[in-house]
Design a protein around this motif. Structure first.
Motif, mmCIF file in Angstrom:
data_model
loop_
_atom_site.group_PDB
_atom_site.id
_atom_site.type_symbol
_atom_site.label_atom_id
_atom_site.label_comp_id
_atom_site.label_asym_id
_atom_site.label_seq_id
_atom_site.Cartn_x
_atom_site.Cartn_y
_atom_site.Cartn_z
ATOM 1 N N GLU A 127 0.877 -1.182 0.000
ATOM 2 C CA GLU A 127 0.000 0.000 0.000
ATOM 3 C C GLU A 127 0.904 1.219 0.000
ATOM 4 O O GLU A 127 1.264 1.753 1.046
ATOM 5 N N PRO A 128 1.325 1.691 -1.177
ATOM 6 C CA PRO A 128 2.300 2.790 -1.227
ATOM 7 C C PRO A 128 1.811 4.027 -0.475
ATOM 8 O O PRO A 128 0.663 4.459 -0.617
ATOM 9 N N GLY A 129 2.699 4.566 0.345
ATOM 10 C CA GLY A 129 2.376 5.770 1.094
ATOM 11 C C GLY A 129 1.731 5.522 2.432
ATOM 12 O O GLY A 129 1.508 6.463 3.202
ATOM 13 N N LEU A 130 1.415 4.275 2.743
ATOM 14 C CA LEU A 130 0.779 3.954 4.025
ATOM 15 C C LEU A 130 1.769 3.369 5.008
ATOM 16 O O LEU A 130 1.866 3.820 6.156
ATOM 17 N N PHE A 131 2.525 2.377 4.579
ATOM 18 C CA PHE A 131 3.425 1.659 5.471
ATOM 19 C C PHE A 131 4.847 2.210 5.317
ATOM 20 O O PHE A 131 5.421 2.161 4.234
ATOM 21 N N MET A 132 5.389 2.716 6.418
ATOM 22 C CA MET A 132 6.705 3.335 6.411
ATOM 23 C C MET A 132 7.740 2.413 7.056
ATOM 24 O O MET A 132 7.414 1.627 7.943
ATOM 25 N N PRO A 133 8.996 2.507 6.631
ATOM 26 C CA PRO A 133 10.026 1.610 7.163
ATOM 27 C C PRO A 133 10.328 1.861 8.635
ATOM 28 O O PRO A 133 10.242 2.988 9.128
ATOM 29 N N VAL A 134 10.698 0.776 9.333
ATOM 30 C CA VAL A 134 11.110 0.878 10.737
ATOM 31 C C VAL A 134 12.570 0.486 10.896
ATOM 32 O O VAL A 134 13.046 0.316 12.014
ATOM 33 N N THR A 135 13.282 0.341 9.779
ATOM 34 C CA THR A 135 14.707 0.027 9.836
ATOM 35 C C THR A 135 15.489 1.030 8.997
ATOM 36 O O THR A 135 14.968 1.603 8.029
ATOM 37 N N ALA A 136 16.757 1.207 9.368
ATOM 38 C CA ALA A 136 17.626 2.105 8.607
ATOM 39 C C ALA A 136 17.890 1.550 7.214
ATOM 40 O O ALA A 136 17.897 2.296 6.226
ATOM 41 N N THR A 137 18.079 0.253 7.120
ATOM 42 C CA THR A 137 18.329 -0.330 5.799
ATOM 43 C C THR A 137 17.088 -0.221 4.919
ATOM 44 O O THR A 137 17.191 -0.053 3.700
ATOM 45 N N GLY A 138 15.907 -0.299 5.530
ATOM 46 C CA GLY A 138 14.678 -0.177 4.760
ATOM 47 C C GLY A 138 14.406 1.236 4.296
ATOM 48 O O GLY A 138 13.840 1.453 3.220
ATOM 49 N N SER A 139 14.813 2.217 5.090
ATOM 50 C CA SER A 139 14.515 3.608 4.751
ATOM 51 C C SER A 139 15.303 4.093 3.536
ATOM 52 O O SER A 139 14.945 5.106 2.929
ATOM 53 N N THR A 140 16.357 3.385 3.181
ATOM 54 C CA THR A 140 17.147 3.760 1.999
ATOM 55 C C THR A 140 17.065 2.710 0.887
ATOM 56 O O THR A 140 17.764 2.820 -0.113
ATOM 57 N N ALA A 141 16.212 1.713 1.082
ATOM 58 C CA ALA A 141 16.157 0.600 0.130
ATOM 59 C C ALA A 141 15.598 1.030 -1.221
ATOM 60 O O ALA A 141 14.575 1.717 -1.292
ATOM 61 N N ASN A 142 16.271 0.629 -2.281
ATOM 62 C CA ASN A 142 15.767 0.912 -3.621
ATOM 63 C C ASN A 142 14.401 0.286 -3.846
ATOM 64 O O ASN A 142 13.561 0.833 -4.574
ATOM 65 N N SER A 143 14.161 -0.857 -3.234
ATOM 66 C CA SER A 143 12.879 -1.536 -3.411
ATOM 67 C C SER A 143 11.729 -0.710 -2.853
ATOM 68 O O SER A 143 10.573 -0.900 -3.258
ATOM 69 N N PHE A 144 12.027 0.219 -1.937
ATOM 70 C CA PHE A 144 11.004 1.122 -1.408
ATOM 71 C C PHE A 144 10.848 2.351 -2.294
ATOM 72 O O PHE A 144 9.769 2.654 -2.808
ATOM 73 N N THR A 199 6.799 13.903 3.581
ATOM 74 C CA THR A 199 6.087 14.667 4.611
ATOM 75 C C THR A 199 5.491 13.736 5.653
ATOM 76 O O THR A 199 5.524 14.025 6.864
ATOM 77 N N VAL A 200 4.933 12.625 5.208
ATOM 78 C CA VAL A 200 4.380 11.639 6.143
ATOM 79 C C VAL A 200 5.463 11.138 7.086
ATOM 80 O O VAL A 200 5.248 11.021 8.299
ATOM 81 N N ILE A 201 6.639 10.838 6.548
ATOM 82 C CA ILE A 201 7.741 10.369 7.385
ATOM 83 C C ILE A 201 8.139 11.438 8.401
ATOM 84 O O ILE A 201 8.374 11.153 9.582
ATOM 85 N N THR A 202 8.179 12.697 7.958
ATOM 86 C CA THR A 202 8.505 13.795 8.866
ATOM 87 C C THR A 202 7.453 13.923 9.968
ATOM 88 O O THR A 202 7.784 14.082 11.157
#
Length: 426
Positions: A333-350, A365-368
């Motif tokens: 669900e793009p834009g709904l589920f945000m990463p909880v890991t550092a590796t996930g927050s920079t993942a190309n797959s995201f 903005t959602v992440i902020t």
């Protein structure tokens, strides 16, 4: 000689542990991500995992948030529970209290060393000497609007409750409601109510000693304001869940809504103009700018008591958190589920997902906004497990319904709400 070899082989097989000669380990995942496109994405990842691990078979069984608080304990008691169950922080204590959970602290520490969890995502599941679930994805409630609609009405993004109410009133015209707010006795209403509370100085449900402090002037003011905004919401909002709010916004029938995301419905059911989609922090009572919201990490609990099933579950979780898989998991669900890991927050797959690229500004903005996220019962640096009973009964939403539907005064409804919480905490 052949007989001797056969006897030797048979003896060796009998000496092996039962698991070593079993064909497959079957594990079941329960989750509440029911929309078909989410189920499909989860299934894609399951199929990949199963193909890469022929000795393990993972099956998913989508569940319903309206039933899971009662269904899961009953299934576990009957010996028919899942091996893995997605959870939110105030759900985990229910299963812990019936002895269904074993601490996964060592596993979480191992994953943390590899992927670096956001600290708060682990803290919400850490109490009574253990860690009771593995964080998977974060969610943050936001205020969504259309920039062009605001411009046509001569409105700026509201910063205070007074500005928010004035904007809702100005947008309520020509068959459109200025603000879509739920008033159903359901989790979505708990979330929207609490997001107003935290922006009015009422973030704490408990005192430091564990006593309840729901009944206070700030809580009353939050409910009073929320009730005043219902005048600009559709009349059927007393039965809304998340889907009805999104549909109201996508159709243009609601000028603003509070929601975790509207991106998918906006992209697929509305005009899909990313440049026109606005997202903002939820306004504060005084417009001070110290905005907050409800935000929390969903996690996965390991419920199987069998070593083989627990090890297979851990292997599947490791698979999901690998950066090449994790972004695809989040983007069910793009834009709904945000990463909880550092590796996930920079993942190309995201970040390389086409929808995420199109709505990158909104997602950032959602992440902020989520950086100042809170969850009732988990705000004082301590976890009060009794919040699970309060959340399971949707007492925040129940208190609102007593105002909106039954006509109680906010002050009286909040007193009643605290009494109800106290009875559930005994």
């Amino acid at each position: 000689m052949k007989m001797m070899i056969g006897t030797l082989i048979t003896g060796l097989l009998l000496a092996l542990p039962v698991q070593a000669i079993s064909e497959t380990v079957r594990i079941t995942l329960w989750h509440m991500e029911q929309p078909p496109h989410r189920v499909e994405r989860i299934q894609t990842l399951i199929d990949e995992f199963n193909a890469a691990n022929p000795d393990i078979v993972v099956n998913q069984e989508p569940q319903n948030w309206g039933e899971i608080y009662a269904k899961a304990p009953a299934a576990i008691a009957a010996g028919a529970g899942p091996d893995m169950l997605f959870a939110i922080p105030d759900f985990a204590p229910i299963l812990k209290d019936i002895g269904a959970l074993t601490s996964v602290q060592a596993f979480v520490e191992d994953l943390d060393a590899e992927h670096d969890f956001v600290d708060s995502s682990v803290e919400a599941y850490s109490y009574d000497g253990g860690v009771w679930a593995v964080p998977l994805y974060n969610m943050t409630l936001n205020l969504w609007y259309r920039k062009s609609v605001f411009e046509e009405a001569g409105l700026d993004v509201p910063a205070s409750w007074d500005e928010w109410r004035a904007a809702a009133e100005a947008l309520t015209a020509d068959g459109r409601f200025g603000m879509g707010l739920p008033a159903n006795r359901q989790l979505y209403t708990d979330q929207t109510v609490y997001s107003v509370m935290v922006n009015g100085g009422a973030s704490e449900i408990y005192n430091e000693d564990g006593s309840l402090r729901f009944n206070n002037p700030e809580t009353v003011a939050a409910y009073d304001f929320y009730n005043s905004m219902m005048a600009f919401s559709p009349p059927d909002a007393t039965s809304w869940t998340w889907g009805e709010a999104e549909a109201c916004f996508a159709s243009g029938s609601c000028g603003m809504i509070m929601q975790f995301t509207v991106i998918s419905t906006y992209e697929n059911q509305a005009e899909g103009d990313a440049a026109d989609l606005g997202v903002a922090a939820i306004p504060t009572r005084d417009g001070s700018g110290d905005n907050a919201t409800i935000a929390y990490a969903n996690a996965v609990m390991l419920l199987s008591e069998e070593n083989a099933e627990r090890e297979a579950s851990r292997k599947f979780i490791r698979f999901l958190l690998q950066p090449e898989n994790y972004g695809r998991f989040l983007n069910m669900e793009p834009g709904l589920f945000m990463p909880v890991t550092a590796t996930g927050s920079t993942a190309n797959s995201f970040w390389n997902d086409p929808v995420v690229q199109e709505y990158r500004e909104q997602i950032e903005t959602v992440i902020t906004n989520g950086q100042n996220g809170r969850l009732f019962g988990f705000t004082s640096g301590r976890v009060f497990p009794a919040i699970a009973s309060i959340s399971a009964q949707n007492v925040l939403a129940e208190t609102l319904q007593s105002i909106v539907v039954s006509g109680m005064m906010p002050a009286d409804a909040v007193v009643s709400g605290q009494t109800r919480m106290e009875s559930l905490s005994r």
